[in-house]
Each structure stands twice: as structure tokens, then as C-alpha cells.
Design an enzyme around this catalytic site. Structure first.
Site, PDB file in Angstrom:
ATOM      1  N   SER A 183       0.851  -1.188   0.000  1.00  9.09           N
ATOM      2  CA  SER A 183       0.000   0.000   0.000  1.00  9.09           C
ATOM      3  C   SER A 183       0.885   1.236   0.000  1.00  9.09           C
ATOM      4  CB  SER A 183      -0.954  -0.038   1.202  1.00  9.09           C
ATOM      5  OG  SER A 183      -1.857   1.047   1.155  1.00  9.09           O
ATOM      6  N   THR A 184       0.822   2.053   1.049  1.00 13.55           N
ATOM      7  CA  THR A 184       1.614   3.283   1.100  1.00 13.55           C
ATOM      8  C   THR A 184       3.101   2.976   0.922  1.00 13.55           C
ATOM      9  OG1 THR A 184       0.013   4.127   2.691  1.00 13.55           O
ATOM     10  CG2 THR A 184       2.072   5.344   2.456  1.00 13.55           C
ATOM     11  N   HIS A 210      -2.797  -1.233  -3.146  1.00 18.28           N
ATOM     12  CA  HIS A 210      -3.898  -0.293  -2.948  1.00 18.28           C
ATOM     13  C   HIS A 210      -3.674   0.953  -3.803  1.00 18.28           C
ATOM     14  CE1 HIS A 210      -4.259  -2.097   1.382  1.00 18.28           C
ATOM     15  NE2 HIS A 210      -4.758  -2.903   0.458  1.00 18.28           N
ATOM     16  N   MET A 304      -0.120   1.212   5.016  1.00 16.65           N
ATOM     17  CA  MET A 304      -0.918   1.662   6.152  1.00 16.65           C
ATOM     18  C   MET A 304      -2.025   0.651   6.417  1.00 16.65           C
ATOM     19  SD  MET A 304      -2.739   5.399   6.437  1.00 16.65           S
ATOM     20  CE  MET A 304      -3.627   5.181   4.890  1.00 16.65           C
ATOM     21  N   ASP A 307      -4.298  -4.720   6.168  1.00 15.82           N
ATOM     22  CA  ASP A 307      -4.770  -5.613   5.112  1.00 15.82           C
ATOM     23  C   ASP A 307      -3.722  -6.683   4.813  1.00 15.82           C
ATOM     24  OD1 ASP A 307      -6.341  -6.668   3.082  1.00 15.82           O
ATOM     25  OD2 ASP A 307      -5.617  -5.247   1.573  1.00 15.82           O
TER      26      ASP A 307
END
Length: 364
Positions: A183-184, A210, A304, A307
Site C-alpha cells: 500500500s503506502t 492499494h 498503512m 490488510d
């Protein structure tokens, strides 16, 4: 208090962003009207995080970001349009050192930004705590200090020599899958993971990153240029092949099934049962239904939230293997940290060693 510098040439955007973060209550805010003004303010204000518009007259966002990473590296969140051009520029920014991006409102700015406000605050708070390596652009920073100048930015991100390819240790028999979540900070982490892998990597790699739908196609094309693997976005049913990596389409979920006996990746409507999309938890869960867990390897990179931690923990408990990126290299240690906290990580490794750890698991 989080020290936030908002850099945007639009008076309306500066005002709206200032109001949003002032209302959050934990931000000390300064603003800059352009890149040059931002560079002047950074040494004295010493922001914890910067929001940076990409399109500005004079020094644009990419040039400004390039110089921030030289004079005082700090977490930067880009303000990007959700277009193909915006995606390419944002990915370029992340290669230069930006940790995340937030969407620029497309319709009525004052109305749409209210709906975006909670996500904006959450992302900027997370970015403020992001880990920026002390070695980021170290050589360029030392040269700039010695020469007393900040070199101008090129239009392309500086990139080291292509990584040497890891050799295949032996012939790996039987089907299997590598399942990756990020993600991030994910795009450069995916580059670091996929870059060293050889073109004859024996198992397909399926990735849930993401991102909005307009970004995952450009991400796949960018990674394909930088890797020996064939990398593509999953938009229709895709048979899974060795030597290939598959990026899930943004704003949808990525699931694994069998069609006529062939492992296949499918883009599925985003499920309300999962908060982030493409969902790492859903990807891993569907893979375990059609592939024996011992033939699956889960890799959880920077991001972040949590997940992927639940499903990858279940994967390990059922005989599969998992790798979590170590805190020392993760931009945000939310997702891999949650996996480690749950006892679901078979291996914890800094990003630079994740590819070699993956190859070692295949050799067992």
C-alpha cells in the site's frame, strides 16, 4: 503537533486544505504558493510532512520534490489528478521519494474535497510518521553541500544501475503462486522486489497494491519496463504463467480461481467485506481455496493499516510461507507490522533482502 507545509499555486486549494487540517486539531500549518517558496520555507519551518501539488508554474512539483529530497528529506504527499498523465507523474514522484498521493478534486472543488477530507487527513497523518531513509539521495546531498548548490531536477527520476538478477537455484517443480500485498510506499517497494527476479522465475506473482483504477495500469507498465518479468494489469480473466507478474486493477478486488484446470486471476467488484482495494486478504483467501497452502508464498510489504495480516497468518498456520518487510525499511510498517504482531511471518527481512529470501524459499 504535526508540522505540515501545504504547497499549491491555487488560493482556493490552499484555503480548503488549510481548513481541513486546521479542523483536525493536530497540525501546525504553513503554506507556500509555489515550489520556489516551499524550498525557501523548509529549512526554517522544518515540516514533518509536505503536501505538494504536481502542476505549478515555474518550479513544478517534481522539481520541487527533487530538491526537497536533497536539502531536507521528509515525507511528501503528492496532490495528483486521477488521470493517466497524473498517474505517470505521481509514480515518477514516488520514484523520487514521495511516500503517497492524494487525489485532486475533479468536479466542484469545495464540495468534493469535503468528502475526501477524512481520507486526506488519515493519509497525511500516516505519511508524517513514514520512515525516510537517511541514505536517500545521500551522494547527491553531499555533492550539493560541498559545491554549495542544489542541482536542478531532471524530468526523470534518478535511478541506480539496474539490479543484478538473482540466479535460479534449481529447477522448481509443480505449480505455486507468490501473493504480494502493498500500500503506502508500495510502488518503489515493488520495484525493489521484482527488479532482481530472473525472467524464468518459476511461479506467477500476483500483486494487490492499494491504488485507484487509473493508476494500476500505469504502475504495471512502469514495473514491466524495469523488470525482467512480464508484468501486466488484470482487467479480464488472466491465466497465470511463470515469469509473469500480475497487478490487480484498482478500486476492484483480485481473486484466484481455476478455469479448465488453469490457475486464473480475475478482477472482481470490490467487496464491502474488505476496507482496502484491491484487498490483500481477499486475494490470499481465494488463492488458498484452489492451491495447497504449502505451494503459496505470501509477501507483505510497506503499507498503512492491516490488510493481508489476517489471511497471511492463516496461510502460515496451514503450511504456507510468508515474508514480512522489516520495520527498518518499510515506509509505513502497518501491514507487515500487523503480520509480525499476529505471529504470521515466517521471515522478517529488510526490503533489499526480500527477493533473495523469496528465492531461498523456492529452493527448499
Amino acid at each position: 503537533m504535526i508540522k505540515l507545509l501545504i504547497v499549491d499555486d491555487s488560493p482556493l486549494m490552499r484555503r480548503l486544505l488549510t481548513e481541513i487540517f486546521a479542523a483536525a486539531g493536530d497540525f501546525e500549518i504553513e503554506v507556500a504558493r509555489n515550489g520556489a517558496e516551499a524550498i525557501e520555507r523548509i529549512p526554517n519551518f522544518a515540516p514533518d510532512v509536505v503536501t505538494l501539488d504536481i502542476h505549478m508554474p515555474g518550479m513544478d512539483g517534481l522539481a520541487c520534490l527533487d530538491q526537497i529530497m536533497l536539502i531536507r528529506p521528509c515525507p511528501v504527499v503528492m496532490v495528483s489528478s486521477l488521470t493517466a498523465e497524473g498517474a505517470d507523474e505521481t509514480l515518477e514522484a514516488m520514484a523520487l521519494g514521495a511516500v503517497d498521493f492524494i487525489p485532486k478534486p475533479r468536479g466542484s472543488v469545495s464540495l468534493e474535497i469535503d468528502a475526501l477530507a477524512p481520507a486526506l487527513v488519515e493519509k497525511v497523518r500516516a505519511a508524517a510518521g513514514a520512515r525516510i531513509s537517511r541514505t536517500t539521495r545521500l551522494r547527491d546531498r553531499v555533492r550539493a553541500r560541498v559545491e554549495g548548490t542544489i542541482p536542478g531536477s531532471s524530468s526523470k527520476a534518478r535511478r541506480a544501475q539496474p539490479p543484478s538478477r538473482l540466479p535460479m537455484p534449481r529447477q522448481v517443480k509443480g505449480e505455486g503462486l507468490v501473493l504480494v500485498g502493498s500500500s503506502t510506499g508500495g510502488p518503489p517497494a515493488l520495484d525493489a522486489l521484482l527488479g532482481p527476479l530472473p525472467e524464468n522465475f518459476p511461479w506467477p506473482i500476483v500483486i494487490a497494491q492499494h491504488m485507484p483504477a487509473s493508476f494500476t495500469g500505469p504502475l504495471a507498465r512502469r514495473l514491466d519496463r524495469l523488470s525482467a518479468l512480464n508484468i501486466s494489469e488484470v482487467t479480464t480473466a488472466a491465466p497465470l504463467l511463470p515469469g509473469h507478474a500480475y497487478i490487480g486493477r484498482g478500486d476492484a478486488d483480485l481473486i484466484i480461481s481455476r478455469r479448465a484446470g488453469t490457475l486464473t486471476a480475475l478482477a472482481a467488484p470490490a467487496s464491502e467485506d474488505y476496507f482496502w482495494h484491491p484487498s490483500v486478504d481477499r486475494l490470499v483467501t481465494t488463492a488458498m481455496r484452489v492451491v495447497a497452502p504449502e505451494r503459496l508464498i505470501g509477501v507483505l510489504l510497506t503499507g498503512m493499516g492491516a490488510d493481508g495480516a489476517k489471511a497471511m497468518s492463516a496461510l502460515k498456520q496451514n503450511g504456507g510461507s510468508t515474508i514480512a518487510e522489516a520495520q527498518e525499511t518499510a515506509i509505513v510498517w502497518g501491514m507487515p507490522g500487523a503480520l509480525v504482531a499476529a505471529g504470521g511471518a515466517s521471515i522478517i527481512a529488510p526490503l533489499g533482502r526480500v527477493a533473495s529470501e523469496l528465492m531461498a524459499l523456492l529452493a527448499e
